[in-house]
Design an enzyme around this catalytic site. Structure first.
Site, PDB file in Angstrom:
ATOM      1  N   ARG A 120      13.861  18.715  14.793  1.00 26.23           N
ATOM      2  CA  ARG A 120      14.145  20.123  14.760  1.00 26.23           C
ATOM      3  C   ARG A 120      13.776  20.471  13.198  1.00 26.23           C
ATOM      4  NH1 ARG A 120      18.096  21.732  19.278  1.00 26.23           N
ATOM      5  NH2 ARG A 120      16.250  22.254  20.465  1.00 26.23           N
ATOM      6  N   GLN A 125       9.068  24.110  15.066  1.00 21.45           N
ATOM      7  CA  GLN A 125       9.611  25.171  15.934  1.00 21.45           C
ATOM      8  C   GLN A 125       8.711  25.919  16.940  1.00 21.45           C
ATOM      9  OE1 GLN A 125      11.337  28.116  13.213  1.00 21.45           O
ATOM     10  NE2 GLN A 125      13.541  27.428  13.729  1.00 21.45           N
ATOM     11  N   ASP A 128       8.661  23.354  20.346  1.00 14.97           N
ATOM     12  CA  ASP A 128       9.974  22.963  20.701  1.00 14.97           C
ATOM     13  C   ASP A 128      10.033  23.372  22.132  1.00 14.97           C
ATOM     14  OD1 ASP A 128      12.516  22.319  20.887  1.00 14.97           O
ATOM     15  OD2 ASP A 128      13.311  22.562  19.136  1.00 14.97           O
ATOM     16  N   SER A 131      13.748  24.494  22.924  1.00 15.83           N
ATOM     17  CA  SER A 131      14.174  25.860  22.532  1.00 15.83           C
ATOM     18  C   SER A 131      13.780  26.869  23.569  1.00 15.83           C
ATOM     19  CB  SER A 131      13.845  26.173  21.231  1.00 15.83           C
ATOM     20  OG  SER A 131      14.516  25.468  20.300  1.00 15.83           O
ATOM     21  N   TYR A 226      22.070  19.060  15.800  1.00 15.12           N
ATOM     22  CA  TYR A 226      22.788  18.923  17.083  1.00 15.12           C
ATOM     23  C   TYR A 226      24.186  18.658  16.848  1.00 15.12           C
ATOM     24  CZ  TYR A 226      18.125  18.517  19.353  1.00 15.12           C
ATOM     25  OH  TYR A 226      17.024  18.521  19.926  1.00 15.12           O
TER      26      TYR A 226
END
Ligand code: NAD
Length: 377
Positions: A120, A125, A128, A131, A226
């Site tokens: 992460r 990003q 991902d 997400s 997380y």
């Protein structure tokens, strides 16, 4: 390099790559792009659209046997994996839970990359898939709740009287939870949310929702953003706070998860008994046990007049945009895996290549998956 795209069968309506991504794949110098017949139909992507963009629509067997790299979403059977020996497979295989699939990948000698365990980091990003899919699920969860709820979400002042707005409680303010907050706010509900990460508080407040504080949560920077398992004392305090707020809510959206672990139980049986008849619980954590004690994965049940929807596959319920987002994430990942000549380049010095690799020449490269597999060895 020949790139193949597999269909997902009848249990998932999404497809890994949509027709609009085919030209971007070709721009990465894929010499041929093979798509399984009807792979995209459930996501409203026809065979003709793929063909019009330059892909070849062929049988599943042909995709598997002819491709150097195969793109898909879900795990599949070992006998098909065997045909991919020495080739590259990319998808989102939930390897922290699907340990048998990881074992099959290791045994069959396929090089497998699972984008749901990508580190992460800012650079990751755009790749991902967790997400992206959480964005879809959080949005869809609110719409599903709204269609089951016997009252409006917004406040209305009408000649027939004033309708008060729905109260929505969101458990877990990660990507799905934040999207659920935005969607419920847009529909006019009064929203409050819980999370164990302090960073979540600011995000919840910035979306105009109320943050419910429960003191004493444990955080671990090494967990990569997380949440981690909480103490028994905190769990009791949190369940009591959830009980108080859930009793006043019309809708509870459950999104709290801990990667690779059973979901935390936040809504107890007694809490459901204290909720108003007609209230709705949507539990996105259903596949890992659920945040609600009574959730049944893949089922909608009614207890004391409360509807409990256990669905961790809501992204499949909005397959068009979910597939577009999934495909874009894969394309961004391929940009670091395919060199300028269009050849597969597995650069093990790249943390995103290593961090997503769940099998290569019989070895797991992702550290979290490695530790889960060694515990179960
Ligand atoms: P997730 O799906 O793992 O969990 C959902 C939420 O549940 C999280 O916010 C978690 O803190 C919360 N939760 C867990 N246990 C709980 C409990 N007992 N009570 C209440 N809440 C609990 O999380 P996610 O949506 O994947 O996001 C986790 C974090 O990672 C967020 O900070 C997010 O912004 C960040 N993130 C970073 C990147 C990146 O930098 N590339 C990408 C995506 C997400």
């Amino acid at each position: 390099m020949i790139v193949g795209i597999l269909g997902e069968g009848s249990t998932d309506r999404r497809v890994a790559i949509t027709p609009e991504h085919i030209s971007s794949l070709a721009a990465l110098k894929a010499e041929k792009i093979l798509v399984e017949t009807n792979a995209g139909l459930a996501a409203s992507c026809t065979n003709e659209e793929y063909t019009a963009k330059g892909a070849e629509v062929v049988s599943r067997d042909a995709v598997i046997t002819r491709s150097d790299m195969v793109l898909c979403i879900n795990p599949f059977l070992k006998k098909e994996l065997e045909m991919l020996k020495g080739k590259v497979l990319i998808g989102g295989f939930n390897p922290l839970i699907n340990k048998d699939f990881v074992a099959d990948c290791l045994e069959t000698g396929v090089s497998v990359f699972s984008l749901d365990v990508i580190p992460r980091t800012t650079r990751a990003q755009a790749m991902d898939i967790l997400s992206s899919m959480a964005t879809v699920s959080g949005y869809k969860a609110v719409l599903v709740a709204a269609t089951h709820l016997p009252k409006f979400f917004p406040m209305f002042m009408t000649a027939a009287g004033t309708i008060t707005p729905a109260k929505v409680l969101i458990l877990g303010a990660g990507v799905a939870g934040l999207q659920a907050i935005s969607t419920a706010k847009r529909l006019g509900a009064v929203v409050e949310a819980f999370d164990v990460r302090t960073a979540a508080k600011e995000e919840v407040l910035s979306l105009g929702a109320k943050f419910v504080d429960v003191e004493g949560a444990v955080e671990d920077k090494a967990a990569g953003g997380y949440a981690v398992e909480q103490s028994e004392e905190f769990k009791r305090k949190q369940q009591a706070a959830v009980q108080e707020h859930a009793a006043k809510s019309d809708v509870v959206i459950c999104t709290a998860q801990i990667p690779g672990r059973k979901a935390p139980v936040l809504l107890l049986k007694e809490t459901i008994g204290n909720m108003k008849p007609g209230s709705v619980v949507v539990d996105l954590a259903a596949s890992t046990g659920g945040n609600c004690e009574l959730t049944e994965n893949g089922k909608t049940i009614s207890v004391h007049g409360v509807t409990i929807i256990g669905d961790s596959a809501l992204a499949s319920g909005m397959p068009g945009d979910a597939s577009k987002m999934f495909g874009k994430n894969i394309l961004n990942f391929l940009k670091i895996m395919i060199d300028k000549e269009g050849k597969i380049n597995l650069n093990w010095d790249d943390d995103l290549i290593t961090g997503t690799c769940i099998a290569h020449q019989g070895e797991v490269k992702n550290e979290r998956v490695k530790s889960v597999m060694s515990v179960n060895a």
